[in-house]
Design an enzyme around this catalytic site. Structure first.
Site, PDB file in Angstrom:
ATOM      1  CG  ASP A   1       6.323   4.392 -19.719  1.00 47.78           C
ATOM      2  OD1 ASP A   1       6.994   4.860 -19.259  1.00 47.78           O
ATOM      3  OD2 ASP A   1       5.048   4.924 -19.705  1.00 47.78           O
TER       4      ASP A   1
ATOM      5  CG  HIS B   1       0.440   6.023 -21.959  1.00 46.22           C
ATOM      6  ND1 HIS B   1       0.990   4.702 -22.504  1.00 46.22           N
ATOM      7  CD2 HIS B   1       1.168   6.605 -21.004  1.00 46.22           C
ATOM      8  CE1 HIS B   1       2.434   5.086 -21.707  1.00 46.22           C
ATOM      9  NE2 HIS B   1       2.505   5.883 -20.598  1.00 46.22           N
TER      10      HIS B   1
ATOM     11  CG  HIS C   1       2.619   8.382 -24.440  1.00 48.16           C
ATOM     12  ND1 HIS C   1       2.325   9.746 -23.940  1.00 48.16           N
ATOM     13  CD2 HIS C   1       2.205   7.458 -23.597  1.00 48.16           C
ATOM     14  CE1 HIS C   1       2.764   9.762 -23.072  1.00 48.16           C
ATOM     15  NE2 HIS C   1       2.821   8.570 -22.277  1.00 48.16           N
TER      16      HIS C   1
ATOM     17  CE1 TYR D   1       3.651  12.560 -10.269  1.00 45.40           C
ATOM     18  CE2 TYR D   1       0.906  13.029 -10.458  1.00 45.40           C
ATOM     19  CZ  TYR D   1       2.771  11.669 -10.424  1.00 45.40           C
ATOM     20  OH  TYR D   1       3.169  10.827 -11.459  1.00 45.40           O
TER      21      TYR D   1
END
Length: 441
Positions: A269, A352, A359, A388
């Site tokens: 990931d 995570h 996840h 963001y």
């Protein structure tokens, strides 16, 4: 691949963790229809795969501690030559024993009928309660069947326990074989991110870059992405789970790519953010280096006996301080953190667990007091702070808007600290710009 002996040891450990006079059962996934008579690519249930290594649809496993005929019973599809002609090879009952280590194997067609016999005499049944409605029904029916026979000396189970927590606690700690599988997935994913950086230029579409990523996955024999790839240019990067990947890439925008592949059922990931034209603007560079500094602070907080919450707290502190220095937030850093004002620009957690699921399973809090758990060697997690600032953030100057940045690495906790498994993916401004200039492959 994970060796067969490791699957055997996992099963033995689960049975040791159960209370006395208990048995357990778990079912795999079935094939899922996409439309008409076309099926989705099959992905086995992670818990089932973890205990059995069996990667075919329509299977069930029963674990029976102390049973003379064998403790591991596997139900699966019987081999059929005509079916194999259409869909290809599958294991069948003989290979369930020879290849996957089952003590006995039966057709999945008789699982429900065989279940009362197998659970008889045990006081407790462990299974993933609520995980599969059909399995819930089959367990209740099997117990009810035995209750109708108590006068003839049959002893039905009297307690049901959730099997999932036992498996999930085990899955939290990765073996060397698991880490090798994850490292291979990471190696290929790193190559995909580097390929995307080298390929990208203004005027392309997000899906063209996505195609380069998929190509790199598949040319190394890894055909299953760990999750749908996020390829988000400009303001699209401010949508956390953006997957449309159909917009044109504009000169002057950033491109955020969150993509990883699976190897032997284990995920990677990785997220990287870079300029479409190969050169960060001043505003992009300032925000990017703020995120990178936050990520490095979070990684530095990962070591045995530190708590899960500490990397997030470290990242939030750095991000908030950086936003104040850039004039995007005003006030004392401690108050802004306390009041969570930073969430205007950073609204998710910093990581995570990572493993068979992107996840991954495993409790984040433990004990009676439900305190954040402490890191221990063998745990694998992501570290992924971000900022963001969407086009809709009218409270900030327009030069900052339309910028979404996330930097994500995969980390394994070691005996004396941690190790970044994804270090091969460029993430400093100089490394990214150098690669995109073609200074090195």
């Amino acid at each position: 691949m994970i060796p067969s002996e490791e699957f055997k040891q996992r099963r033995k450990k689960v049975m040791r963790e159960m209370k006395k006079r208990s048995m357990a059962l778990i079912v795999g996934h079935s094939a899922s229809v996409r439309n008409g008579d076309v099926e989705y690519p099959f992905r086995q249930d992670s818990d089932f795969l973890y205990l059995t290594g069996f990667d075919e649809p329509d299977a069930a496993a029963v674990f029976l501690p102390g049973r003379e005929e064998g403790e591991f019973v596997l139900f699966c599809r019987e081999f059929d030559e005509t079916r194999a002609l259409w869909t290809g090879y599958f294991a069948g009952l003989d290979e369930a024993v020879n290849q996957f280590g089952a003590d006995q194997a039966y057709s999945i067609e008789i699982f429900a009928d065989k279940l009362p016999e197998l659970i008889s005499g045990y006081e407790r049944i462990y299974y993933p309660i609520g995980g599969d409605a059909e399995l819930d029904r089959q367990v209740v029916d099997a117990v009810s069947n035995l209750k109708g026979k108590v006068r003839s000396g049959v002893r039905p189970p009297r307690q049901l326990h959730d099997l999932a927590p036992l498996i999930h606690e085990m899955r939290l700690y990765k073996s060397e074989a698991e880490l090798e599988a994850m490292q291979e997935a990471i190696r290929v994913s790193v190559r995909a991110h580097r390929r995307a950086m080298s390929y990208c230029q203004p005027g392309q579409y997000e899906y063209e870059v996505e195609a380069e990523i998929a190509h790199e996955f598949m040319r190394h024999g890894l055909r299953s992405a760990a999750y749908p790839s996020i390829v988000a240019g400009g303001n699209n990067a401010c949508v956390l789970h953006y997957t449309r990947n159909d917009a044109p890439l504009k000169d002057g925008d950033l491109l955020l790519i969150d993509a990883g592949v699976e190897c032997h059922g284990y995920a990677s990931d990785i997220t990287r953010t870079f300029p479409v034209n190969g050169k960060f603007s001043e505003e992009q560079k300032l925000l990017y280096e703020c995120v990178l500094k936050a990520q490095l602070a979070a990684i530095d907080a990962i070591r045995p006996d530190r708590r899960w919450s500490e990397p997030h707290d470290a990242a939030v502190e750095v991000l908030t301080r950086g936003l104040v220095q850039l004039g995007l937030l005003k006030g004392r850093v401690s108050r802004l953190v306390r009041d969570e004002v930073y969430k205007t620009f950073y609204m998710h957690k910093t990581g995570h667990w990572l493993g068979m699921d992107v996840h991954d399973v495993g409790a984040y809090k433990t004990g009676q007091e439900q305190e954040w758990r402490k890191f221990e060697p063998g745990m694998v997690l992501t570290v992924e702070p971000g900022l963001y600032i969407s086009e809709q953030c009218e409270q900030v100057d327009s030069r900052w808007r339309g910028i979404g940045i996330r930097i994500e690495d995969n980390i394994v906790v070691t005996e004396d600290g941690c190790r970044v498994l994804t270090a091969g993916a460029p993430k400093t401004v100089d490394e990214i710009e150098s690669l995109m200039r073609g200074d090195h492959d």
